[in-house]
Design a protein around this motif. Structure first.
Motif, PDB file in Angstrom:
ATOM      1  N   TYR A  73       0.840  -1.203   0.000  1.00  0.00           N
ATOM      2  CA  TYR A  73       0.000   0.000   0.000  1.00  0.00           C
ATOM      3  C   TYR A  73       0.877   1.256   0.000  1.00  0.00           C
ATOM      4  O   TYR A  73       0.645   2.197  -0.776  1.00  0.00           O
ATOM      5  CB  TYR A  73      -0.932  -0.015   1.213  1.00  0.00           C
ATOM      6  CG  TYR A  73      -1.884   1.159   1.272  1.00  0.00           C
ATOM      7  CD1 TYR A  73      -2.967   1.240   0.404  1.00  0.00           C
ATOM      8  CD2 TYR A  73      -1.700   2.193   2.188  1.00  0.00           C
ATOM      9  CE1 TYR A  73      -3.848   2.317   0.454  1.00  0.00           C
ATOM     10  CE2 TYR A  73      -2.570   3.269   2.240  1.00  0.00           C
ATOM     11  CZ  TYR A  73      -3.634   3.327   1.369  1.00  0.00           C
ATOM     12  OH  TYR A  73      -4.502   4.402   1.423  1.00  0.00           O
ATOM     13  N   PHE A  90      -7.809  -3.738  -2.594  1.00  0.00           N
ATOM     14  CA  PHE A  90      -9.113  -3.559  -1.942  1.00  0.00           C
ATOM     15  C   PHE A  90     -10.181  -4.477  -2.542  1.00  0.00           C
ATOM     16  O   PHE A  90     -10.159  -4.787  -3.734  1.00  0.00           O
ATOM     17  CB  PHE A  90      -9.577  -2.102  -2.123  1.00  0.00           C
ATOM     18  CG  PHE A  90      -8.840  -1.112  -1.266  1.00  0.00           C
ATOM     19  CD1 PHE A  90      -9.351  -0.742  -0.023  1.00  0.00           C
ATOM     20  CD2 PHE A  90      -7.636  -0.560  -1.684  1.00  0.00           C
ATOM     21  CE1 PHE A  90      -8.668   0.163   0.770  1.00  0.00           C
ATOM     22  CE2 PHE A  90      -6.949   0.347  -0.890  1.00  0.00           C
ATOM     23  CZ  PHE A  90      -7.468   0.713   0.343  1.00  0.00           C
ATOM     24  N   VAL A 121     -13.634   3.103   2.858  1.00  0.00           N
ATOM     25  CA  VAL A 121     -12.471   3.840   3.347  1.00  0.00           C
ATOM     26  C   VAL A 121     -12.937   5.122   4.024  1.00  0.00           C
ATOM     27  O   VAL A 121     -13.771   5.854   3.480  1.00  0.00           O
ATOM     28  CB  VAL A 121     -11.514   4.182   2.178  1.00  0.00           C
ATOM     29  CG1 VAL A 121     -10.460   5.215   2.609  1.00  0.00           C
ATOM     30  CG2 VAL A 121     -10.833   2.920   1.661  1.00  0.00           C
ATOM     31  N   GLU A 178      -7.426  -8.204  11.200  1.00  0.00           N
ATOM     32  CA  GLU A 178      -7.198  -6.759  11.175  1.00  0.00           C
ATOM     33  C   GLU A 178      -5.717  -6.470  11.362  1.00  0.00           C
ATOM     34  O   GLU A 178      -5.028  -7.126  12.131  1.00  0.00           O
ATOM     35  CB  GLU A 178      -7.995  -6.059  12.280  1.00  0.00           C
ATOM     36  CG  GLU A 178      -9.500  -6.184  12.095  1.00  0.00           C
ATOM     37  CD  GLU A 178     -10.253  -5.332  13.101  1.00  0.00           C
ATOM     38  OE1 GLU A 178     -10.539  -4.173  12.773  1.00  0.00           O
ATOM     39  OE2 GLU A 178     -10.547  -5.831  14.196  1.00  0.00           O
ATOM     40  N   ASP A 197      -2.910   3.647   9.667  1.00  0.00           N
ATOM     41  CA  ASP A 197      -4.044   2.982   9.017  1.00  0.00           C
ATOM     42  C   ASP A 197      -4.419   1.701   9.741  1.00  0.00           C
ATOM     43  O   ASP A 197      -3.555   0.913  10.139  1.00  0.00           O
ATOM     44  CB  ASP A 197      -3.685   2.625   7.559  1.00  0.00           C
ATOM     45  CG  ASP A 197      -3.600   3.860   6.676  1.00  0.00           C
ATOM     46  OD1 ASP A 197      -4.018   4.944   7.121  1.00  0.00           O
ATOM     47  OD2 ASP A 197      -3.120   3.738   5.540  1.00  0.00           O
ATOM     48  N   MET A 251      -6.599  -1.615   8.844  1.00  0.00           N
ATOM     49  CA  MET A 251      -7.217  -2.319   7.718  1.00  0.00           C
ATOM     50  C   MET A 251      -7.883  -3.595   8.215  1.00  0.00           C
ATOM     51  O   MET A 251      -7.290  -4.354   8.984  1.00  0.00           O
ATOM     52  CB  MET A 251      -6.157  -2.695   6.674  1.00  0.00           C
ATOM     53  CG  MET A 251      -5.389  -1.514   6.078  1.00  0.00           C
ATOM     54  SD  MET A 251      -4.189  -2.095   4.835  1.00  0.00           S
ATOM     55  CE  MET A 251      -3.347  -0.553   4.420  1.00  0.00           C
ATOM     56  N   ILE A 275      -8.588  -5.838   1.290  1.00  0.00           N
ATOM     57  CA  ILE A 275      -8.982  -4.859   2.313  1.00  0.00           C
ATOM     58  C   ILE A 275     -10.480  -4.583   2.172  1.00  0.00           C
ATOM     59  O   ILE A 275     -10.930  -4.065   1.144  1.00  0.00           O
ATOM     60  CB  ILE A 275      -8.201  -3.536   2.159  1.00  0.00           C
ATOM     61  CG1 ILE A 275      -6.696  -3.787   2.170  1.00  0.00           C
ATOM     62  CG2 ILE A 275      -8.604  -2.556   3.264  1.00  0.00           C
ATOM     63  CD1 ILE A 275      -5.869  -2.564   1.707  1.00  0.00           C
ATOM     64  N   MET A 317     -10.792   0.300   5.454  1.00  0.00           N
ATOM     65  CA  MET A 317      -9.575   0.969   5.913  1.00  0.00           C
ATOM     66  C   MET A 317      -9.962   2.290   6.555  1.00  0.00           C
ATOM     67  O   MET A 317     -10.738   3.065   5.995  1.00  0.00           O
ATOM     68  CB  MET A 317      -8.609   1.229   4.756  1.00  0.00           C
ATOM     69  CG  MET A 317      -7.243   1.725   5.242  1.00  0.00           C
ATOM     70  SD  MET A 317      -6.141   2.226   3.897  1.00  0.00           S
ATOM     71  CE  MET A 317      -6.788   3.866   3.559  1.00  0.00           C
TER      72      MET A 317
END
Lengths: 145, 145
Positions: free
Chosen positions: B31, B47, B53, B97, B119, B121, B129, B132
């Motif tokens: 990422y 994702f 998000v 997670e 972050d 996720m 993901i 996020m």
């Protein structure tokens, strides 16, 4: 605080509202210090009466001060006493939420373990922790001595 | 992975189930690399189609790949091009997670800004993901040059 570039002011919206960032940073610092001192009363003083904790994130929640007291006392007992808990890097602040990484070391165990943890705290209007979620797991343990 | 002390095995429950930790760590690394390359397709490939998000955590959510594409493209444009995004410390993993701190630097802006972000996720069963949430705000900006 630095004047923000255009990219930030466009993305942030109302991020400047809410609990003061200095207070959030202070709570993260005091949370680590209270753990390091094994002072459960000092830990609990940071939380709202109806606070919810998931520590780690994929464990059942603990809700309310008496449940939190039992949880933190059990953690200290299982670690053979207080742990050393220090912030790793700056506290990140988004409105009334703060997030930061910690490095934890068991003090009284043999061997000594280092555990990398990370807490996300949501604050209420009184500046107390309403929710805390801790991210750590088996892969975050390292044996040190 | 280190053999876990008693305190950990008691607290962790089923924390060893779910998406492999090595995969979660790799996604956090990729990422940051995809952002650093300004490669929106590489970002989106991490994702799920219906991913959500919130970046930052107190901003409205973006849901689904087309919304995410627009969001990430706008972020790159507002930053004057790609940003440099590197992990600060280890990725913390709790089941499906992961959470980790990043240090972001604007590359093409003058002045250069450093932004400390973090972050969290949540991964689906396919290792993509699903959610996020990014923690950062005005207090996490530092002007560097």
């Amino acid at each position: 605080m630095t004047d923000l570039p255009e990219m930030a002011s466009g993305m942030l919206g109302d991020a400047t509202q809410g609990v003061p960032g200095a207070h959030i940073r202070d709570v993260f610092k005091r949370y680590g210090e209270a753990h390091s001192a094994g002072d459960v009363d000092a830990i609990l003083a940071l939380f709202a009466d109806d606070a919810v904790v998931r520590d780690p994130a994929n464990a059942p929640e603990h809700r309310g001060k008496s449940a939190l007291r039992a949880f933190f006392e059990a953690g200290i007992e299982a670690s053979g006493g207080p742990i050393a808990m220090t912030l790793e890097g700056n506290v990140r602040i988004a409105g009334n939420e703060g997030a930061a990484a910690y490095i934890v070391r068991t003090i009284n165990s043999s061997p000594v373990f280092r555990v990398d943890t990370l807490d996300v705290m949501t604050f209420n209007e009184q500046g107390l922790i309403a929710q805390m979620i801790a991210y750590w797991g088996p892969e975050n343990f390292q044996q040190e001595g």
